[in-house]
Design a protein around this motif. Structure first.
Motif, PDB file in Angstrom:
ATOM      1  N   ARG A   1       1.035  -0.978   0.099  1.00 22.30           N
ATOM      2  CA  ARG A   1       0.098  -0.176  -0.042  1.00 22.30           C
ATOM      3  C   ARG A   1       0.975   1.291   0.024  1.00 22.30           C
ATOM      4  NH1 ARG A   1      -2.272  -3.699  -0.868  1.00 22.30           N
ATOM      5  NH2 ARG A   1      -4.355  -4.761   0.049  1.00 22.30           N
ATOM      6  N   ARG A   2       0.523   2.361  -0.855  1.00 22.50           N
ATOM      7  CA  ARG A   2       1.552   3.608  -1.100  1.00 22.50           C
ATOM      8  C   ARG A   2       0.782   4.659  -0.966  1.00 22.50           C
ATOM      9  NH1 ARG A   2       4.244  -0.552  -4.235  1.00 22.50           N
ATOM     10  NH2 ARG A   2       2.897   0.333  -6.060  1.00 22.50           N
ATOM     11  N   LEU A   3       1.275   5.677  -0.722  1.00 22.60           N
ATOM     12  CA  LEU A   3       0.641   6.944  -0.972  1.00 22.60           C
ATOM     13  C   LEU A   3       1.816   7.872  -1.553  1.00 22.60           C
ATOM     14  CD1 LEU A   3      -1.232   9.195  -0.503  1.00 22.60           C
ATOM     15  CD2 LEU A   3      -0.291   9.696   1.468  1.00 22.60           C
ATOM     16  N   VAL A   4       1.511   8.447  -2.794  1.00 28.31           N
ATOM     17  CA  VAL A   4       2.396   9.296  -3.521  1.00 28.31           C
ATOM     18  C   VAL A   4       2.043  10.481  -3.408  1.00 28.31           C
ATOM     19  CG1 VAL A   4       3.803   9.707  -5.720  1.00 28.31           C
ATOM     20  CG2 VAL A   4       3.029   7.293  -4.816  1.00 28.31           C
ATOM     21  N   VAL A   5       3.005  11.530  -2.764  1.00 29.49           N
ATOM     22  CA  VAL A   5       2.589  12.867  -2.669  1.00 29.49           C
ATOM     23  C   VAL A   5       3.240  13.306  -3.654  1.00 29.49           C
ATOM     24  CG1 VAL A   5       2.686  15.020  -1.152  1.00 29.49           C
ATOM     25  CG2 VAL A   5       2.302  12.797  -0.292  1.00 29.49           C
ATOM     26  N   GLY A   6       2.711  14.128  -4.724  1.00 30.57           N
ATOM     27  CA  GLY A   6       3.256  14.690  -5.950  1.00 30.57           C
ATOM     28  C   GLY A   6       3.838  16.181  -5.836  1.00 30.57           C
ATOM     29  N   GLN A   7       4.924  16.373  -6.091  1.00 29.43           N
ATOM     30  CA  GLN A   7       5.405  17.577  -6.532  1.00 29.43           C
ATOM     31  C   GLN A   7       5.305  18.484  -4.867  1.00 29.43           C
ATOM     32  OE1 GLN A   7       4.211  19.683  -9.853  1.00 29.43           O
ATOM     33  NE2 GLN A   7       6.047  18.674 -10.892  1.00 29.43           N
ATOM     34  N   VAL A   8       5.991  17.878  -3.818  1.00 25.22           N
ATOM     35  CA  VAL A   8       5.910  18.286  -2.536  1.00 25.22           C
ATOM     36  C   VAL A   8       6.167  19.631  -2.418  1.00 25.22           C
ATOM     37  CG1 VAL A   8       6.057  16.154  -1.442  1.00 25.22           C
ATOM     38  CG2 VAL A   8       8.127  17.587  -1.710  1.00 25.22           C
ATOM     39  N   GLU A   9       5.407  20.314  -1.491  1.00 21.10           N
ATOM     40  CA  GLU A   9       5.525  21.691  -1.210  1.00 21.10           C
ATOM     41  C   GLU A   9       5.878  21.841   0.407  1.00 21.10           C
ATOM     42  OE1 GLU A   9       2.416  24.450  -3.010  1.00 21.10           O
ATOM     43  OE2 GLU A   9       1.717  22.402  -3.582  1.00 21.10           O
ATOM     44  N   LYS A  10       6.212  22.966   0.838  1.00 17.81           N
ATOM     45  CA  LYS A  10       6.526  23.122   2.310  1.00 17.81           C
ATOM     46  C   LYS A  10       5.166  22.530   3.117  1.00 17.81           C
ATOM     47  CE  LYS A  10      10.586  24.749   2.893  1.00 17.81           C
ATOM     48  NZ  LYS A  10      11.573  24.126   3.747  1.00 17.81           N
ATOM     49  N   LYS A  11       4.009  23.076   2.646  1.00 24.91           N
ATOM     50  CA  LYS A  11       2.716  22.588   3.277  1.00 24.91           C
ATOM     51  C   LYS A  11       2.368  21.124   3.349  1.00 24.91           C
ATOM     52  CE  LYS A  11      -0.460  23.215  -0.799  1.00 24.91           C
ATOM     53  NZ  LYS A  11      -1.345  24.056  -1.362  1.00 24.91           N
ATOM     54  N   ASP A  12       3.196  20.530   2.349  1.00 19.76           N
ATOM     55  CA  ASP A  12       2.941  19.084   2.586  1.00 19.76           C
ATOM     56  C   ASP A  12       3.560  18.333   3.854  1.00 19.76           C
ATOM     57  OD1 ASP A  12       1.334  18.950   0.376  1.00 19.76           O
ATOM     58  OD2 ASP A  12       2.870  19.045  -0.990  1.00 19.76           O
ATOM     59  N   ALA A  13       4.585  18.865   4.410  1.00 18.27           N
ATOM     60  CA  ALA A  13       5.303  18.344   5.392  1.00 18.27           C
ATOM     61  C   ALA A  13       4.231  18.126   6.535  1.00 18.27           C
ATOM     62  CB  ALA A  13       6.312  19.398   5.884  1.00 18.27           C
ATOM     63  N   GLY A  14       4.520  16.977   7.296  1.00 18.76           N
ATOM     64  CA  GLY A  14       3.703  16.683   8.559  1.00 18.76           C
ATOM     65  C   GLY A  14       3.488  15.249   8.770  1.00 18.76           C
ATOM     66  N   GLU A  15       2.475  15.074   9.408  1.00 15.77           N
ATOM     67  CA  GLU A  15       2.112  13.572   9.912  1.00 15.77           C
ATOM     68  C   GLU A  15       1.104  13.012   8.954  1.00 15.77           C
ATOM     69  OE1 GLU A  15       2.103  12.228  14.028  1.00 15.77           O
ATOM     70  OE2 GLU A  15       0.153  12.047  13.635  1.00 15.77           O
ATOM     71  N   TYR A  16       1.662  11.571   8.581  1.00 14.14           N
ATOM     72  CA  TYR A  16       0.531  10.958   7.763  1.00 14.14           C
ATOM     73  C   TYR A  16       0.179   9.607   8.359  1.00 14.14           C
ATOM     74  CZ  TYR A  16       1.501  14.288   3.924  1.00 14.14           C
ATOM     75  OH  TYR A  16       1.713  15.370   3.130  1.00 14.14           O
ATOM     76  N   THR A  17      -0.977   9.016   8.190  1.00 17.77           N
ATOM     77  CA  THR A  17      -1.263   7.892   8.969  1.00 17.77           C
ATOM     78  C   THR A  17      -1.920   7.116   7.875  1.00 17.77           C
ATOM     79  OG1 THR A  17      -1.884   8.987  10.907  1.00 17.77           O
ATOM     80  CG2 THR A  17      -2.684   7.180  10.723  1.00 17.77           C
ATOM     81  N   CYS A  18      -1.632   5.921   8.105  1.00 18.43           N
ATOM     82  CA  CYS A  18      -2.182   4.676   7.052  1.00 18.43           C
ATOM     83  C   CYS A  18      -2.995   4.001   8.061  1.00 18.43           C
ATOM     84  CB  CYS A  18      -1.272   3.749   6.624  1.00 18.43           C
ATOM     85  SG  CYS A  18      -2.081   2.757   5.470  1.00 18.43           S
ATOM     86  N   GLU A  19      -4.382   3.655   7.953  1.00 17.93           N
ATOM     87  CA  GLU A  19      -5.182   3.027   8.761  1.00 17.93           C
ATOM     88  C   GLU A  19      -5.718   1.825   8.075  1.00 17.93           C
ATOM     89  OE1 GLU A  19      -8.907   3.775  11.814  1.00 17.93           O
ATOM     90  OE2 GLU A  19      -7.795   5.605  11.136  1.00 17.93           O
ATOM     91  N   ALA A  20      -5.821   0.839   8.748  1.00 17.84           N
ATOM     92  CA  ALA A  20      -6.674  -0.446   8.320  1.00 17.84           C
ATOM     93  C   ALA A  20      -7.120  -1.280   9.526  1.00 17.84           C
ATOM     94  CB  ALA A  20      -5.660  -1.210   7.556  1.00 17.84           C
TER      95      ALA A  20
END
Length: 140
Positions: free
Chosen positions: A95-114
């Motif tokens: 399972r993947r999450l691709v964040v395209g062309q990151v900017e400063k606002k994309d920094a932070g905490e990401y959670t994968c939940e199942a």
């Protein structure tokens, strides 16, 4: 077996769960406390801190125990949907999450939940953008 609780000596014995009785004689149902289901595998190998330069893609990935397991991704607690910015991918048990062309606002905490279980990731965005392999520019 004897158990010293600090209040005095008490007797207890080990019995098969199917035959377990409480102090008052009722049967105890151990099925009410099932083993937690394994949802995520290889958790120790997951890259939980991902660094990406401005305009680069950042990929968060994990592995689930069952191919049919569906996951949800969150950024700072808010549900993420597939879009131009975020690409949610599922291939086999990966399972993947691709964040395209990151900017400063994309920094932070990401959670994968199942299935009520979570894996937490962090994306750190650096201020340098590589325009050419041999040159670096500072973005301010």
């Amino acid at each position: 077996h004897a158990l010293n609780t600090g209040w005095g000596l008490e007797q207890c014995s080990l019995v098969e769960p199917a035959h377990a009785k409480s102090y008052f004689g009722e049967s105890l149902d151990f099925s009410l406390f099932p083993e937690p289901e394994v949802v995520f595998t290889n958790k120790e190998k997951v890259q939980k801190e991902v660094k990406a330069a401005v305009s680069e893609n950042a990929t968060l990935s994990c592995e689930v125990a069952q191919e049919k397991t569906e996951v949800k991704w969150y950024k700072d607690g808010k549900l993420i949907s597939s879009s131009k910015k975020f690409k949610v991918e599922s291939e086999g048990k990966s399972r993947r999450l691709v964040v395209g062309q990151v900017e400063k606002k994309d920094a932070g905490e990401y959670t994968c939940e199942a299935a009520g279980q979570k894996l937490t990731f962090r994306i750190n965005v650096t201020g340098r953008r590589r325009l050419f392999e041999s040159q670096t520019w500072e973005i301010r």
